[in-house]
Design a protein around this motif. Structure first.
Motif, short mmCIF file in Angstrom:
data_model
loop_
_atom_site.label_atom_id
_atom_site.label_comp_id
_atom_site.label_asym_id
_atom_site.label_seq_id
_atom_site.Cartn_x
_atom_site.Cartn_y
_atom_site.Cartn_z
N GLY A 169 38.82 40.92 36.75
CA GLY A 169 39.08 42.35 36.74
C GLY A 169 38.91 43.00 38.11
N ARG A 170 38.74 42.18 39.13
CA ARG A 170 38.53 42.72 40.48
C ARG A 170 39.43 41.98 41.47
NH1 ARG A 170 32.28 42.05 41.45
NH2 ARG A 170 32.75 43.34 43.28
N VAL A 171 40.72 42.12 41.26
CA VAL A 171 41.72 41.42 42.07
C VAL A 171 42.05 42.25 43.31
CG1 VAL A 171 44.04 40.43 42.11
CG2 VAL A 171 42.68 40.33 40.00
N ARG A 172 41.86 41.68 44.46
CA ARG A 172 42.19 42.36 45.72
C ARG A 172 43.51 41.79 46.24
NH1 ARG A 172 36.73 42.44 49.26
NH2 ARG A 172 38.00 43.92 50.45
N ARG A 173 44.57 42.40 45.80
CA ARG A 173 45.91 41.85 46.05
C ARG A 173 46.24 41.78 47.53
NH1 ARG A 173 50.20 43.92 41.66
NH2 ARG A 173 51.35 42.30 42.80
#
Length: 249
Positions: free
Chosen positions: A236-240
């Motif tokens: 839930g913490r995707v740093r695209r």
């Protein structure tokens, strides 16, 4: 852990997931896929407890999809559900015949069977007017699927807590997505749920790729306690901006 404390822990995590991802709304008719395994029993039991306490009103029904495997017995499930007041029915299917006819030699029953079973569930939901289909996938399933996707298909993906099907109608929810398997295993055993095998020829034989990923995670968790919780949080913490995405045309 005492059974009451374990139940409270599972209920808290399931309740948080339902609220966080907006899984259930007022007036929903939720269809629980009851396979007879520890995960689906825990899901059904906990959803019923939450249903009674919820600030919104929703219906809960369980269905067992009979895949047609000769050794699959639904009687223990039907008897338990009747004795405990769960609304439950059995849906007979031709999954076994299709798997035997279409499966390539050397490939897993499970992946093919799972897709066919999902199709049957979609059909039931449309026919009976269910608005949500609840599956018993837990936190370990999400983490393992993430690694399997990265290792073997070159993708970063997992099992979303809420999945809107391609048919534009069905919605799949996974209320146990924040509950780890060890808690479910302990809870199901303590509750004495009538866990049954699906009856397929390879029942209990785990897919080798998933088995290796499970072993890897088990080793990592032993060496670094909390690493599975960290991996779950990362979904839930995707740093695209730090991934290899191609530039826009």
């Amino acid at each position: 852990m005492r059974i009451d404390l374990l139940e409270k822990k599972i209920l808290r995590k399931a309740g948080q997931a339902i609220a966080e991802f907006g899984m259930i709304a007022d007036g929903d008719r939720v269809l629980v896929a009851l396979s007879g395994g520890k995960d689906s029993w825990t899901l059904l039991h906990c959803l019923e407890i939450l249903r009674r306490r919820a600030p919104v009103a929703f219906e809960l029904h369980a269905v067992t999809v009979h895949p047609g495997f000769p050794g699959f017995r639904t009687e223990p499930l039907e008897e338990y559900c009747a004795a405990h007041g769960y609304r439950h029915f059995v849906e007979h299917s031709h999954i076994y015949e299709i798997v035997e006819a279409k499966r390539h030699p050397g490939t897993s029953y499970c992946a093919f069977c799972s897709r066919l079973r999902r199709g049957v569930l979609y059909g039931i939901a449309r026919r009976e007017g269910f608005t949500k289909i609840a599956l018993g996938h837990h936190a370990d399933d999400l983490i393992e699927t993430l690694l399997l996707s990265q290792f073997y298909t070159g993708e970063i993906k997992s099992m979303p807590p809420v999945l809107r099907a391609e048919d534009g109608v069905n919605v799949v929810i996974r209320p146990l997505c924040r509950v780890f398997e060890e808690d479910i295993r302990a809870y199901a055993a303590a509750m004495g749920f009538p866990v049954v095998c699906c009856g397929c020829p390879v029942c209990g034989v785990e897919d080798q790729k998933r088995k290796r990923v499970k072993a890897l995670l088990r080793q990592l968790e032993t060496e670094h306690p909390g690493i599975k919780a960290s991996m779950l949080s990362s979904l839930g913490r995707v740093r695209r901006g730090y991934l290899m995405e191609p530039a826009a045309p």
